[in-house]
Design a protein around this motif. Structure first.
Motif, mmCIF file in Angstrom:
data_model
loop_
_atom_site.group_PDB
_atom_site.id
_atom_site.type_symbol
_atom_site.label_atom_id
_atom_site.label_comp_id
_atom_site.label_asym_id
_atom_site.label_seq_id
_atom_site.Cartn_x
_atom_site.Cartn_y
_atom_site.Cartn_z
ATOM 1 N N VAL A 23 28.808 43.428 38.288
ATOM 2 C CA VAL A 23 27.858 42.773 39.190
ATOM 3 C C VAL A 23 28.162 41.292 39.229
ATOM 4 O O VAL A 23 28.235 40.627 38.180
ATOM 5 C CB VAL A 23 26.411 43.009 38.740
ATOM 6 C CG1 VAL A 23 25.446 42.308 39.689
ATOM 7 C CG2 VAL A 23 26.105 44.508 38.684
ATOM 8 N N LEU A 24 28.325 40.775 40.420
ATOM 9 C CA LEU A 24 28.651 39.361 40.623
ATOM 10 C C LEU A 24 27.405 38.608 41.073
ATOM 11 O O LEU A 24 26.662 39.097 41.933
ATOM 12 C CB LEU A 24 29.748 39.228 41.681
ATOM 13 C CG LEU A 24 30.186 37.829 42.087
ATOM 14 C CD1 LEU A 24 30.856 37.115 40.928
ATOM 15 C CD2 LEU A 24 31.121 37.889 43.289
ATOM 16 N N SER A 25 27.189 37.428 40.506
ATOM 17 C CA SER A 25 26.125 36.538 40.961
ATOM 18 C C SER A 25 26.713 35.154 41.191
ATOM 19 O O SER A 25 27.722 34.787 40.594
ATOM 20 C CB SER A 25 24.983 36.476 39.950
ATOM 21 O OG SER A 25 25.442 36.012 38.703
ATOM 22 N N GLY A 26 26.087 34.396 42.085
ATOM 23 C CA GLY A 26 26.576 33.060 42.401
ATOM 24 C C GLY A 26 27.649 33.039 43.467
ATOM 25 O O GLY A 26 28.130 31.960 43.830
ATOM 26 N N SER A 27 28.057 34.194 43.936
ATOM 27 C CA SER A 27 29.036 34.319 45.009
ATOM 28 C C SER A 27 28.918 35.747 45.547
ATOM 29 O O SER A 27 28.028 36.505 45.147
ATOM 30 C CB SER A 27 30.448 34.045 44.503
ATOM 31 O OG SER A 27 31.379 34.064 45.573
ATOM 32 N N THR A 28 29.822 36.115 46.443
ATOM 33 C CA THR A 28 29.790 37.465 47.005
ATOM 34 C C THR A 28 31.138 38.149 46.807
ATOM 35 O O THR A 28 32.198 37.508 46.898
ATOM 36 C CB THR A 28 29.456 37.445 48.503
ATOM 37 O OG1 THR A 28 30.447 36.691 49.196
ATOM 38 C CG2 THR A 28 28.085 36.827 48.751
ATOM 39 N N VAL A 29 31.094 39.440 46.523
ATOM 40 C CA VAL A 29 32.333 40.189 46.299
ATOM 41 C C VAL A 29 33.166 40.273 47.578
ATOM 42 O O VAL A 29 34.371 40.496 47.528
ATOM 43 C CB VAL A 29 32.041 41.597 45.753
ATOM 44 C CG1 VAL A 29 31.391 41.508 44.382
ATOM 45 C CG2 VAL A 29 31.201 42.417 46.716
ATOM 46 N N SER A 30 32.532 40.096 48.716
ATOM 47 C CA SER A 30 33.265 40.178 49.970
ATOM 48 C C SER A 30 34.025 38.895 50.286
ATOM 49 O O SER A 30 34.861 38.884 51.197
ATOM 50 C CB SER A 30 32.290 40.473 51.126
ATOM 51 O OG SER A 30 31.311 39.456 51.220
ATOM 52 N N SER A 31 33.766 37.841 49.543
ATOM 53 C CA SER A 31 34.406 36.547 49.815
ATOM 54 C C SER A 31 35.465 36.173 48.784
ATOM 55 O O SER A 31 36.051 35.094 48.875
ATOM 56 C CB SER A 31 33.357 35.435 49.867
ATOM 57 O OG SER A 31 32.791 35.228 48.596
ATOM 58 N N LYS A 32 35.681 37.052 47.845
ATOM 59 C CA LYS A 32 36.657 36.763 46.783
ATOM 60 C C LYS A 32 37.544 37.978 46.523
ATOM 61 O O LYS A 32 37.097 39.118 46.682
ATOM 62 C CB LYS A 32 35.955 36.377 45.485
ATOM 63 C CG LYS A 32 35.240 35.042 45.523
ATOM 64 C CD LYS A 32 34.743 34.654 44.157
ATOM 65 C CE LYS A 32 34.043 33.313 44.176
ATOM 66 N NZ LYS A 32 34.978 32.213 44.525
ATOM 67 N N THR A 33 38.782 37.704 46.124
ATOM 68 C CA THR A 33 39.596 38.777 45.567
ATOM 69 C C THR A 33 38.982 39.173 44.230
ATOM 70 O O THR A 33 38.747 38.329 43.378
ATOM 71 C CB THR A 33 41.040 38.320 45.363
ATOM 72 O OG1 THR A 33 41.642 38.093 46.641
ATOM 73 C CG2 THR A 33 41.843 39.362 44.611
ATOM 74 N N MET A 34 38.705 40.460 44.092
ATOM 75 C CA MET A 34 38.079 40.973 42.872
ATOM 76 C C MET A 34 39.077 41.869 42.143
ATOM 77 O O MET A 34 39.858 42.586 42.775
ATOM 78 C CB MET A 34 36.821 41.771 43.222
ATOM 79 C CG MET A 34 35.757 40.975 43.958
ATOM 80 S SD MET A 34 35.063 39.639 42.971
ATOM 81 C CE MET A 34 34.342 40.544 41.602
ATOM 82 N N GLY A 35 39.020 41.824 40.831
ATOM 83 C CA GLY A 35 39.978 42.632 40.091
ATOM 84 C C GLY A 35 39.472 43.089 38.745
ATOM 85 O O GLY A 35 38.496 42.551 38.205
ATOM 86 N N TRP A 36 40.130 44.093 38.237
ATOM 87 C CA TRP A 36 39.913 44.577 36.882
ATOM 88 C C TRP A 36 41.202 44.365 36.086
ATOM 89 O O TRP A 36 42.303 44.671 36.571
ATOM 90 C CB TRP A 36 39.550 46.060 36.877
ATOM 91 C CG TRP A 36 38.172 46.336 37.381
ATOM 92 C CD1 TRP A 36 37.807 46.696 38.649
ATOM 93 C CD2 TRP A 36 36.968 46.288 36.617
ATOM 94 N NE1 TRP A 36 36.456 46.868 38.722
ATOM 95 C CE2 TRP A 36 35.899 46.623 37.482
ATOM 96 C CE3 TRP A 36 36.661 45.992 35.285
ATOM 97 C CZ2 TRP A 36 34.568 46.673 37.067
ATOM 98 C CZ3 TRP A 36 35.343 46.046 34.863
ATOM 99 C CH2 TRP A 36 34.316 46.385 35.747
ATOM 100 N N TYR A 37 41.030 43.855 34.884
ATOM 101 C CA TYR A 37 42.129 43.634 33.964
ATOM 102 C C TYR A 37 41.767 44.301 32.633
ATOM 103 O O TYR A 37 40.601 44.576 32.376
ATOM 104 C CB TYR A 37 42.353 42.136 33.749
ATOM 105 C CG TYR A 37 42.837 41.413 34.984
ATOM 106 C CD1 TYR A 37 41.989 41.179 36.058
ATOM 107 C CD2 TYR A 37 44.154 40.967 35.079
ATOM 108 C CE1 TYR A 37 42.432 40.522 37.201
ATOM 109 C CE2 TYR A 37 44.608 40.299 36.211
ATOM 110 C CZ TYR A 37 43.743 40.087 37.271
ATOM 111 O OH TYR A 37 44.186 39.440 38.388
ATOM 112 N N ARG A 38 42.759 44.513 31.806
ATOM 113 C CA ARG A 38 42.472 45.074 30.490
ATOM 114 C C ARG A 38 43.365 44.446 29.436
ATOM 115 O O ARG A 38 44.475 44.002 29.726
ATOM 116 C CB ARG A 38 42.625 46.593 30.493
ATOM 117 C CG ARG A 38 44.044 47.102 30.693
ATOM 118 C CD ARG A 38 44.031 48.623 30.823
ATOM 119 N NE ARG A 38 45.370 49.172 31.007
ATOM 120 C CZ ARG A 38 45.626 50.441 31.285
ATOM 121 N NH1 ARG A 38 44.608 51.311 31.421
ATOM 122 N NH2 ARG A 38 46.864 50.870 31.427
#
Length: 115
Positions: A23-38
């Motif tokens: 869950v993202l707050s302070g911005s929007t997931v539609s306006s940023k490249t989002m990713g998962w890392y491990r």
């Protein structure tokens, strides 16, 4: 202030499934490249899956066909559906917003796959 909160990790047997949420707050997931890392113990943090602003998805070769990244703009949440899990998928999984170089990171969620 941008913040990311991951959830959904846990212990699962090989062959099982988990779904991670971010869950993202302070911005929007539609306006940023989002990713998962491990990051596994003693290893560097590696990219698992990325979804671009346009919706283009990219996966690490090791997870192609097993993992799926998606986002829900209404919930401002990014997901990682993980199927056919293997012991080598064991790691702390981190959500990222805005890229790995100068983006934002969550606190991580532990995924442990037993053989």
């Amino acid at each position: 202030q941008v913040q990311l909160v991951e959830s959904g990790g846990g212990l699962v047997q090989a062959g099982g499934s988990l779904r991670l949420s971010c869950v993202l707050s302070g911005s929007t997931v539609s306006s940023k490249t989002m990713g998962w890392y491990r990051q596994a113990p003693g290893k560097q943090r590696d990219m698992v899956a990325i979804i671009s602003i346009s919706g283009l998805k990219n996966y690490a070769d090791s997870v192609k066909g097993r993992f799926t990244i998606s986002r829900d703009n209404a919930k401002n949440t990014v997901y990682l559906q993980m199927n056919s899990l293997k012991p080598e998928d064991t790691a702390v999984y981190y959500c990222n917003a805005g890229g790995s170089y100068n983006g934002y990171w969550g606190q991580g969620t532990q995924v442990t796959v037993s053989s």
